[in-house]
Design an enzyme around this catalytic site. Structure first.
Site, short mmCIF file in Angstrom:
data_model
loop_
_atom_site.label_atom_id
_atom_site.label_comp_id
_atom_site.label_asym_id
_atom_site.label_seq_id
_atom_site.Cartn_x
_atom_site.Cartn_y
_atom_site.Cartn_z
N GLU A 25 0.84 -1.20 0.00
CA GLU A 25 0.00 0.00 0.00
C GLU A 25 0.88 1.25 0.00
OE1 GLU A 25 -3.99 1.49 2.34
OE2 GLU A 25 -2.38 0.64 3.57
N LYS A 80 -8.82 3.12 -2.95
CA LYS A 80 -9.36 2.56 -1.71
C LYS A 80 -10.74 3.15 -1.45
CE LYS A 80 -7.70 1.54 2.99
NZ LYS A 80 -6.56 1.75 3.92
N CYS A 94 -5.20 -3.04 2.66
CA CYS A 94 -5.24 -2.91 4.11
C CYS A 94 -6.59 -3.32 4.70
CB CYS A 94 -4.86 -1.48 4.47
SG CYS A 94 -4.28 -1.24 6.16
#
EC number: 3.5.5.1
Length: 337
Positions: free
Chosen positions: A47, A127, A162
């Site tokens: 990430e 995201k 994540c």
């Protein structure tokens, strides 16, 4: 599924050149070449690999100086930096799943993209919901980011970042696209330190979430993390516990949830290599196919809106499109029209 059932993957566990886009792109291209030289057909990055995860956000709520530096060193898709990475993928004939701080104008997003072995960007996403303090830096995504799985010669490859791995609806939508190889991108993951720190942000929590994803999806999971060294601590003026060095926890997880690889030392840079036998997916899904025979769509189903919501819409579209509702026929242009 690909005609060949064997795929060699290279999962990175490396430290970015913190807050330096040009130098981290240089390192990215070197790692792509090294992985391909060792026979890998797919390489994965963590990430916000470019230009490194903004760890200071967990130490203080605002740091305008660091934010400005971070913005200036974030990656735009229409840039020479991205073209260099795409060219490296093409030159070495390897698929790349990249984690980046995506710059779009003066806004940032936690981005992921897949570059195929010809150098073409075949998937790009943001995201869905930045986590907690991440919202002081990054914006949210829209419907297009739900299309996060792409069919490649090596198999169907998807990605999440994540804590998206604890979003049940998002996970299910990713799985139902037929994913076979999943990239689970994280920043750094340290062992849980006890006290009030959240277990879910620890190495145990991130690894556990990735193993559960493998079990639920019956896909291979490539858990990809970075390494945090003293340069980052100094550049970002990090305080405990984020000044803890190490954080590497990269791994390859089988479709039944077991680890297939031995861990590298947490403070050591290197690759985690694995040879995936995609037939293992068939074996696992024979028992549990959560998007097929082990589901009950007559009782439970998922609704999805994959349309992109933009800041500007022609008159007559704005109200309905803003909330993902149907609009009168003829008012919505097809994508690419």
């Amino acid at each position: 599924m690909t005609a060949s059932t064997k795929v060699r993957v290279a999962v990175t566990q490396h430290e970015p050149v913190w807050l330096d886009l040009h130098a981290t792109v240089d390192k990215t291209c070197r790692l792509i070449a090294e992985a391909a030289g060792n026979g890998a057909q797919l390489i994965t990055f963590p990430e916000c690999w470019l230009p490194g995860y903004p760890a200071w956000i967990w130490c203080r709520p605002v740091d305008m100086g660091l934010f400005t530096t971070y913005l200036k060193n974030s990656l735009s898709y229409d840039s020479e930096h991205m073209r260099r990475i795409c060219n490296a993928a093409a030159q070495h004939k390897i698929t790349v799943v990249l984690g980046l701080s995506e710059r779009d104008g003066n806004s940032l997003y936690i981005g992921q993209c897949t570059i195929d072995s010809t150098g073409k960007i075949v998937m790009r996403r943001r995201k869905m919901k930045p986590t907690h303090m991440e919202r002081t830096v990054f914006g949210e995504s829209s419907g297009r980011s739900l299309l996060n799985v792409v069919d490649l010669p090596i198999g169907k490859v998807g990605a999440l970042a994540c804590w998206e791995h604890i979003q049940p609806l998002l996970k299910y939508h990713t799985m139902i696209q037929g994913e076979e190889i999943h990239v689970s991108a994280w920043p750094v993951l340290h062992p849980h330190m006890g006290g009030e720190s959240l277990w879910g942000m620890s190495q145990e929590g991130g690894t556990g979430a990735s193993q559960v994803y493998a079990l639920e999806s019956a896909s291979f999971v490539l858990l990809t993390t970075a390494v945090l060294g003293p340069t980052c601590v100094k550049k970002m003026n990090l305080s405990p516990p984020w000044d803890t060095l190490g954080g590497g926890a990269s791994a390859v997880i089988a479709p039944d949830g077991r680890r297939l690889t031995e861990p590298l030392p947490a403070n050591e840079e290197g690759f985690v290599y694995a040879d995936l036998d995609l037939d293992m997916i068939l074996t696992c899904r024979h028992f549990v196919d959560a998007c097929g025979h082990y589901s009950r769509p007559d009782l439970l189903w998922l609704g999805v809106d994959t349309r992109e919501k933009t800041q500007h819409r022609p008159e007559g579209q704005a109200d309905n499109a803003a909330y993902g509702l149907d609009v009168p026929s003829g008012l919505v242009e097809e994508e690419g029209a």
